[in-house]
Design a protein around this motif. Sequence first.
Motif, PDB file in Angstrom:
ATOM      1  N   SER A   1       0.661  -1.225   0.046  1.00 56.41           N
ATOM      2  CA  SER A   1      -0.045   0.028   0.033  1.00 56.41           C
ATOM      3  C   SER A   1       0.695   1.380   0.062  1.00 56.41           C
ATOM      4  CB  SER A   1      -0.940   0.113   1.090  1.00 56.41           C
ATOM      5  OG  SER A   1      -0.233  -0.132   2.390  1.00 56.41           O
ATOM      6  N   LEU A   2       2.242   1.077   0.445  1.00 58.07           N
ATOM      7  CA  LEU A   2       2.916   2.430   0.047  1.00 58.07           C
ATOM      8  C   LEU A   2       4.015   2.549  -1.084  1.00 58.07           C
ATOM      9  CD1 LEU A   2       3.811   2.112   4.108  1.00 58.07           C
ATOM     10  CD2 LEU A   2       2.184   3.582   2.887  1.00 58.07           C
ATOM     11  N   ILE A   3       3.674   1.906  -2.043  1.00 56.91           N
ATOM     12  CA  ILE A   3       4.670   1.846  -3.093  1.00 56.91           C
ATOM     13  C   ILE A   3       3.906   2.224  -4.339  1.00 56.91           C
ATOM     14  CG2 ILE A   3       6.223   0.531  -4.632  1.00 56.91           C
ATOM     15  CD1 ILE A   3       7.130   0.834  -1.500  1.00 56.91           C
ATOM     16  N   LEU A   4       4.006   3.502  -4.722  1.00 61.45           N
ATOM     17  CA  LEU A   4       3.238   3.844  -6.091  1.00 61.45           C
ATOM     18  C   LEU A   4       1.735   3.711  -6.053  1.00 61.45           C
ATOM     19  CD1 LEU A   4       5.648   2.550  -8.895  1.00 61.45           C
ATOM     20  CD2 LEU A   4       5.606   4.677  -7.570  1.00 61.45           C
ATOM     21  N   ASN A   5       1.122   4.027  -4.778  1.00 59.29           N
ATOM     22  CA  ASN A   5      -0.174   3.534  -4.629  1.00 59.29           C
ATOM     23  C   ASN A   5      -0.960   4.974  -5.043  1.00 59.29           C
ATOM     24  OD1 ASN A   5      -2.778   3.368  -3.659  1.00 59.29           O
ATOM     25  ND2 ASN A   5      -2.086   2.440  -1.833  1.00 59.29           N
ATOM     26  N   ASN A   6      -1.975   4.517  -6.159  1.00 57.20           N
ATOM     27  CA  ASN A   6      -2.686   5.778  -6.742  1.00 57.20           C
ATOM     28  C   ASN A   6      -3.848   6.249  -5.806  1.00 57.20           C
ATOM     29  OD1 ASN A   6      -1.187   5.689  -9.324  1.00 57.20           O
ATOM     30  ND2 ASN A   6      -2.102   3.613  -9.328  1.00 57.20           N
ATOM     31  N   ASN A   7      -3.981   5.526  -4.634  1.00 57.14           N
ATOM     32  CA  ASN A   7      -5.246   6.159  -4.048  1.00 57.14           C
ATOM     33  C   ASN A   7      -4.795   7.478  -3.211  1.00 57.14           C
ATOM     34  OD1 ASN A   7      -7.231   4.161  -4.355  1.00 57.14           O
ATOM     35  ND2 ASN A   7      -6.377   2.900  -2.539  1.00 57.14           N
ATOM     36  N   LYS A   8      -5.585   8.270  -2.720  1.00 62.05           N
ATOM     37  CA  LYS A   8      -5.113   9.513  -2.189  1.00 62.05           C
ATOM     38  C   LYS A   8      -4.523   9.208  -0.784  1.00 62.05           C
ATOM     39  CE  LYS A   8      -8.686  12.448  -3.990  1.00 62.05           C
ATOM     40  NZ  LYS A   8      -9.878  13.378  -3.645  1.00 62.05           N
ATOM     41  N   ARG A   9      -4.923   8.197  -0.273  1.00 60.37           N
ATOM     42  CA  ARG A   9      -4.101   7.703   0.996  1.00 60.37           C
ATOM     43  C   ARG A   9      -4.079   6.422   1.026  1.00 60.37           C
ATOM     44  NH1 ARG A   9      -6.934   6.518   5.548  1.00 60.37           N
ATOM     45  NH2 ARG A   9      -9.027   7.379   5.738  1.00 60.37           N
ATOM     46  N   PRO A  10      -3.091   5.564   1.689  1.00 61.16           N
ATOM     47  CA  PRO A  10      -3.204   3.976   1.469  1.00 61.16           C
ATOM     48  C   PRO A  10      -4.217   3.679   2.498  1.00 61.16           C
ATOM     49  CG  PRO A  10      -1.438   4.875   2.978  1.00 61.16           C
ATOM     50  CD  PRO A  10      -1.919   5.931   2.301  1.00 61.16           C
ATOM     51  N   LEU A  11      -4.991   2.430   2.112  1.00 57.42           N
ATOM     52  CA  LEU A  11      -6.360   1.824   2.783  1.00 57.42           C
ATOM     53  C   LEU A  11      -5.654   0.637   3.697  1.00 57.42           C
ATOM     54  CD1 LEU A  11      -9.095   2.013   0.202  1.00 57.42           C
ATOM     55  CD2 LEU A  11      -8.819   3.283   2.336  1.00 57.42           C
ATOM     56  N   SER A  12      -6.304   0.801   4.906  1.00 56.05           N
ATOM     57  CA  SER A  12      -6.354  -0.445   5.674  1.00 56.05           C
ATOM     58  C   SER A  12      -7.902  -1.058   5.843  1.00 56.05           C
ATOM     59  CB  SER A  12      -5.920  -0.123   7.188  1.00 56.05           C
ATOM     60  OG  SER A  12      -6.440  -1.188   7.939  1.00 56.05           O
ATOM     61  N   ILE A  13      -8.137  -2.603   5.862  1.00 53.64           N
ATOM     62  CA  ILE A  13      -9.272  -3.009   6.257  1.00 53.64           C
ATOM     63  C   ILE A  13      -9.845  -2.275   7.340  1.00 53.64           C
ATOM     64  CG2 ILE A  13      -8.517  -4.778   7.658  1.00 53.64           C
ATOM     65  CD1 ILE A  13     -11.115  -4.963   4.632  1.00 53.64           C
ATOM     66  N   PHE A  14      -9.261  -1.866   8.155  1.00 55.91           N
ATOM     67  CA  PHE A  14      -9.674  -1.284   9.296  1.00 55.91           C
ATOM     68  C   PHE A  14     -10.201   0.270   9.263  1.00 55.91           C
ATOM     69  CE2 PHE A  14      -7.038  -4.546  11.029  1.00 55.91           C
ATOM     70  CZ  PHE A  14      -8.015  -5.535  11.132  1.00 55.91           C
ATOM     71  N   ASN A  15     -10.107   0.795   7.876  1.00 55.15           N
ATOM     72  CA  ASN A  15     -10.689   2.035   7.704  1.00 55.15           C
ATOM     73  C   ASN A  15     -12.169   1.926   7.490  1.00 55.15           C
ATOM     74  OD1 ASN A  15      -8.180   2.782   5.677  1.00 55.15           O
ATOM     75  ND2 ASN A  15      -8.277   3.770   7.511  1.00 55.15           N
ATOM     76  N   ILE A  16     -12.608   0.677   7.497  1.00 57.63           N
ATOM     77  CA  ILE A  16     -14.088   0.494   7.257  1.00 57.63           C
ATOM     78  C   ILE A  16     -14.621   0.177   8.752  1.00 57.63           C
ATOM     79  CG2 ILE A  16     -15.670  -1.110   6.104  1.00 57.63           C
ATOM     80  CD1 ILE A  16     -13.807   0.483   4.209  1.00 57.63           C
ATOM     81  N   LYS A  17     -15.740   0.764   8.942  1.00 59.53           N
ATOM     82  CA  LYS A  17     -16.353   1.019  10.173  1.00 59.53           C
ATOM     83  C   LYS A  17     -16.737  -0.635  10.663  1.00 59.53           C
ATOM     84  CE  LYS A  17     -19.938   3.108  13.164  1.00 59.53           C
ATOM     85  NZ  LYS A  17     -20.909   4.058  13.081  1.00 59.53           N
ATOM     86  N   GLY A  18     -16.517  -1.182  11.966  1.00 60.42           N
ATOM     87  CA  GLY A  18     -17.194  -2.291  12.228  1.00 60.42           C
ATOM     88  C   GLY A  18     -16.218  -3.500  11.566  1.00 60.42           C
ATOM     89  N   SER A  19     -15.168  -3.351  10.795  1.00 59.70           N
ATOM     90  CA  SER A  19     -14.510  -4.335  10.257  1.00 59.70           C
ATOM     91  C   SER A  19     -13.783  -5.473  11.189  1.00 59.70           C
ATOM     92  CB  SER A  19     -13.606  -3.787   9.191  1.00 59.70           C
ATOM     93  OG  SER A  19     -12.687  -2.886   9.794  1.00 59.70           O
TER      94      SER A  19
END
Length: 385
Positions: A209-227
């Motif tokens: 997620s930290l190498i040439l990632n095109n998302n505005k910021r890297p995503l974790s599964i735990f960014n999702i509420k209740g995951s």
Amino acid sequence: MIVVAKRIHQISEYFFSEKMKEIQTLENKGIDIINLGIGNPDILPPYGVIPKMKKASEIKNANTYQSYIGIESLRKSIADWYGNTYKVYVDYQKEVLPLMGSKEGIMDISLSYLNKGNQVLIPNPGYPIYSSISKLLESEVIYYDLYDREDWCPNIKLLENKNLSKVKIMWINYPHMPTGATITFEKLEEIVVFAKKNRILLVHDNPYSLILNNNKRPLSIFNIKGSKDIALELNSLSKSYNMAGWRIGMIIGKHEYIKNILKVKSLINSGMYYPIQIGAIEAMNQNSEWFKKLNLEYLKRKKIILEICDRLYLKYRRKSSGIFVWAKILDLEQNDRKWSDKILKNYHIFITPGSIFGNNGKGYVRLSMCCPVKTLEKAKNRIFS
């Protein structure tokens, strides 16, 4: 003769293990092989890491057995790193388990939660180890298809139509290996809802997620509420800090899950070498300048890799993430394994055939950016368009 366990017949030696022996044979004959097949970072870790490790190696008791859960300062650093990188709160005392590489985590999680006859949802194409370990444990692999036209993301509506009563685990991996596809927050949220509804343990393998990632910021599964109720996340310092051979990974998740996985881990290996833990802490203390510099280097390499693709008449996505380029062979009649062998024979360049990642990888190939610019230029110059 001693008969092997039946489960051994369900698997074969890892493709790269066999291929590296073939390449070694060629190199022993004096042939200069350029390896664009494996994601083995060649860049040094951040400055300061190795001196810290050297100093730590001289401390009394550095060479003794270490805690199965890692030293407290390592777990705290991992939790802080998750907070800074992914904006996710992690309880370092209960929700972190350091690993000797994330591959160990795949085995530990599977041993902790799979019984014979359970089903496992595995991406096609995807990391072959998910399948191999599931088969070793005599679980049934159910592949879910990923396609270029769907941005290499699972079609949840199609999955909902399956009988999911025996499914225990679902593996996902974004940025995706081998294709480099990223996933949106909304799509990740949809997968979490699906896993919750069907009571499936969702495991997100997240080392790129930290190498040439095109998302505005890297995503974790735990960014999702209740995951956290139904999900675990594997991560590693192998690619993000160039420590692949040091074997530093982690599982993040709810205390109940971590406690069960620790039971298995503590029977398989001991704790991580103390200086390596100190090196990991130093690496995770780096600021964003480290990744700016690292990604600038990978951008230079990617530019040459894409030029190689052009010379080989391969179609690719320019905005892929991670340390690989996934490309399609435009000659539809070409078998990707035979194509790879031909490139190795004609140009002495090894490129990974896509079909080793599943039948949806047929007709594709994967090129690694883990070679210096000079080596990549040399590879490019061997090929005449």
